[in-house]
Design a protein around this motif. Structure first.
Motif, PDB file in Angstrom:
ATOM      1  N   LYS A 190       2.081  12.889   0.964  1.00  0.00           N
ATOM      2  CA  LYS A 190       3.288  12.567   0.198  1.00  0.00           C
ATOM      3  C   LYS A 190       3.559  13.548  -0.928  1.00  0.00           C
ATOM      4  CE  LYS A 190       2.578   7.575   0.913  1.00  0.00           C
ATOM      5  NZ  LYS A 190       3.494   7.360   2.016  1.00  0.00           N
ATOM      6  N   LEU A 194       0.841  -1.205   0.000  1.00  0.00           N
ATOM      7  CA  LEU A 194       0.000   0.000   0.000  1.00  0.00           C
ATOM      8  C   LEU A 194       0.875   1.254   0.000  1.00  0.00           C
ATOM      9  CD1 LEU A 194      -2.796   1.250   0.129  1.00  0.00           C
ATOM     10  CD2 LEU A 194      -2.722   1.064   2.616  1.00  0.00           C
ATOM     11  N   ASP A 195       1.907   1.230   0.832  1.00  0.00           N
ATOM     12  CA  ASP A 195       2.802   2.385   0.921  1.00  0.00           C
ATOM     13  C   ASP A 195       3.503   2.638  -0.422  1.00  0.00           C
ATOM     14  OD1 ASP A 195       4.004   4.467   2.444  1.00  0.00           O
ATOM     15  OD2 ASP A 195       5.839   3.290   2.586  1.00  0.00           O
ATOM     16  N   CYS A 249       1.005   3.910  -3.077  1.00  0.00           N
ATOM     17  CA  CYS A 249       0.610   5.309  -2.800  1.00  0.00           C
ATOM     18  C   CYS A 249       1.726   6.260  -3.225  1.00  0.00           C
ATOM     19  CB  CYS A 249       0.326   5.508  -1.316  1.00  0.00           C
ATOM     20  SG  CYS A 249      -1.372   5.154  -0.877  1.00  0.00           S
ATOM     21  N   LYS A 250       2.977   5.863  -2.959  1.00  0.00           N
ATOM     22  CA  LYS A 250       4.112   6.695  -3.376  1.00  0.00           C
ATOM     23  C   LYS A 250       4.148   6.812  -4.903  1.00  0.00           C
ATOM     24  CE  LYS A 250       7.183   5.880   0.535  1.00  0.00           C
ATOM     25  NZ  LYS A 250       8.382   5.164   1.036  1.00  0.00           N
ATOM     26  N   ASP A 268      -3.484   9.568   2.927  1.00  0.00           N
ATOM     27  CA  ASP A 268      -2.071   9.180   2.936  1.00  0.00           C
ATOM     28  C   ASP A 268      -1.357   9.814   1.737  1.00  0.00           C
ATOM     29  OD1 ASP A 268       0.135   7.809   3.980  1.00  0.00           O
ATOM     30  OD2 ASP A 268      -0.108   6.211   2.520  1.00  0.00           O
ATOM     31  N   LEU A 269      -2.030   9.765   0.599  1.00  0.00           N
ATOM     32  CA  LEU A 269      -1.465  10.352  -0.620  1.00  0.00           C
ATOM     33  C   LEU A 269      -1.167  11.844  -0.433  1.00  0.00           C
ATOM     34  CD1 LEU A 269      -1.018   9.874  -3.768  1.00  0.00           C
ATOM     35  CD2 LEU A 269      -3.305  10.827  -4.022  1.00  0.00           C
TER      36      LEU A 269
END
Lengths: 172, 287
Positions: free
Chosen positions: B14, A126-127, A130-131, B10-11
């Motif tokens: 970032k 997920l991380d 998302c990045k 979350d996005l």
């Protein structure tokens, strides 16, 4: 305790079945919980099916990622503030995502994997995805952002003008 | 929206602040999401007068520059603009984190109120406050520090405050006191500051030879990495070097007692460095 030889059969939302090592599924909070809820004996080989709300094609990508990351440390480390950066995706993961660029529905694939990682509670995947999405948005125009995020503009021209006026505080 | 809210939040942690501004224009849902989410972590943020030049007096407050990461905002220093910007800031994130946040202050109560309003929801690891010129500004800095009790503090003072107020400052990672006239920092005050703060940069400190050696011994016995920069008068330097056994004839590798001269007049004609146990001393710009 995780027994690497244990295997788990996953049944996808489109009816396919995939049997994978418990060494992979241990990275999925959702599957681990499902197995725990089955109260399987430590020495048994659980072939009970865990239903996952993910289609076959997406699950194959998830399994490919899990296979590469099978030895990653668990639990997945809590993210510190500094880890907001999106430019530190490992080389293998970058190549993994770039493979989708050859697909017509590359954006849909990324969304499907992000959603699967969220549903299956695979924090590392997920991380990373998302990045990847953050990197796609970075520096793009509003129109490009709408396209990437699949958004429809529902502002009036007057509302857009007002927001642009506010954003003009930022000169560069 | 195509993705669950938790993922979009979350996005939004970032991406750069400039991208948040553009996302506000994409649709109503994202405009709302931008306003309701944390902007995440950035290495550096600043609030400073635009075109600010250190040590130049009588600069008008003029235009203020605010930087959040790579995004720079400029606004005229009027109460109206400050109020509008505070409201705007609330529409672009709920909170934001910085490794270092630098505030270069100006002598304006409107500006000081504005700064506190802007940063009150920030998380800051190292808070740098530069260019303090008055006791009132020092009071303001103490209020800001109270707002950020877990931060490390760096501060630059261009005046020598009352001793009691100076000694009441919380522990600083870096304290600079310089550019004041007709006053010097007495030895007792210097040793108190040396005890209280990790790194110091002090102008016009007067120390006897014994006090000079005592200062080196205190620093040498401290396990922390520390840097203390002192501006002292030339005659004072010569006497203090002599007390350490360093004269014009001293060669590298030699010195008095536990002092070892490392660089006698080598790289530049006015530089000497020597070592005392764990402490390394550089002396330069003396005539």
């Amino acid at each position: 305790r995780i027994y690497p030889l244990m295997r788990v059969t996953l049944t996808t939302s489109d009816g396919a079945s995939v049997t994978v090592s418990r060494q992979l599924t241990k990275h999925s909070g959702f599957i681990e919980k499902a197995i725990t809820d089955m109260a399987v004996d430590d020495n048994a080989v659980p072939l009970s099916a865990v239903a996952v709300d993910v289609d076959d094609a997406t699950l194959k990508l998830v399994i490919e990622w899990l296979t590469e990351h099978r030895d990653d440390a668990l639990p997945y480390p809590e993210k510190t503030d500094e880890e907001r950066r999106a430019d530190d995706i490992p080389a293998w993961d970058q190549a993994f995502v770039q493979k989708w660029d050859t697909k017509e529905d590359q954006q849909q694939t990324l969304y499907a994997v992000i959603t699967a990682a969220d549903k299956l509670d695979i924090k590392g995947l997920l991380d990373m995805t998302c990045k990847t999405l953050a990197n796609k948005i970075n520096g793009k125009t509003v129109e490009e952002m709408r396209e990437i995020l699949q958004l429809e503009c529902d502002f009036t021209e007057e509302e857009l003008a007002e927001i642009r006026k506010e954003n003009a505080w930022c000169e560069n | 929206l195509a993705l669950p809210n938790v993922i979009l939040r979350d996005l939004l942690k970032k991406i750069e602040v400039k991208d948040r501004l553009r996302l506000r224009l994409s649709c109503r849902s994202f405009e709302k999401l931008v306003a309701e989410t944390n902007a995440g972590f950035f290495l550096v943020g600043t609030i400073t007068p635009a075109n600010y030049t250190p040590y130049i007096e009588d600069q008008s407050l003029g235009v203020i520059s605010i930087q959040f990461g790579s995004a720079e905002f400029k606004l005229d220093s009027t109460e109206d603009k400050f109020d509008q910007f505070v409201q705007f800031r609330e529409r672009i994130f709920t909170g934001i984190s910085f490794d270092v946040f630098v505030i270069t202050i100006r002598n304006s109560s409107i500006f000081l109120n504005f700064v506190r309003n802007i940063i009150h929801k920030f998380q800051i690891k190292e808070l740098h406050i530069a260019n303090l010129e008055t006791e009132a500004q020092l009071e303001w800095m103490l209020q800001v520090m109270a707002d950020f009790p877990t931060s490390k503090y760096h501060s630059t003072l261009s005046f020598l405050p009352e001793t009691a107020k100076l000694l009441a400052l919380p522990q600083m990672e870096y304290l600079e006191i310089s550019e004041f006239d007709f006053q010097h920092i007495p030895a007792e005050l210097f040793f108190n500051l040396l005890h209280l703060h990790t790194n110091l940069h002090l102008a016009d400190v007067v120390l006897t030879s014994d006090e000079w050696i005592r200062a080196i011994q205190i620093l040498s016995s401290d396990d922390r990495l520390r840097r203390v920069t002192l501006w002292v008068r030339g005659s004072n330097v010569v006497a203090n070097q002599a007390a350490c056994g360093i004269t014009e004839a001293t060669e590298g590798g030699h010195g008095g007692g536990e002092i070892e001269v490392v660089t006698p007049h080598s790289d530049s004609e006015d530089m000497v460095s020597f070592r005392y146990r764990k402490c390394k001393v550089f002396i330069d710009h003396f005539y």
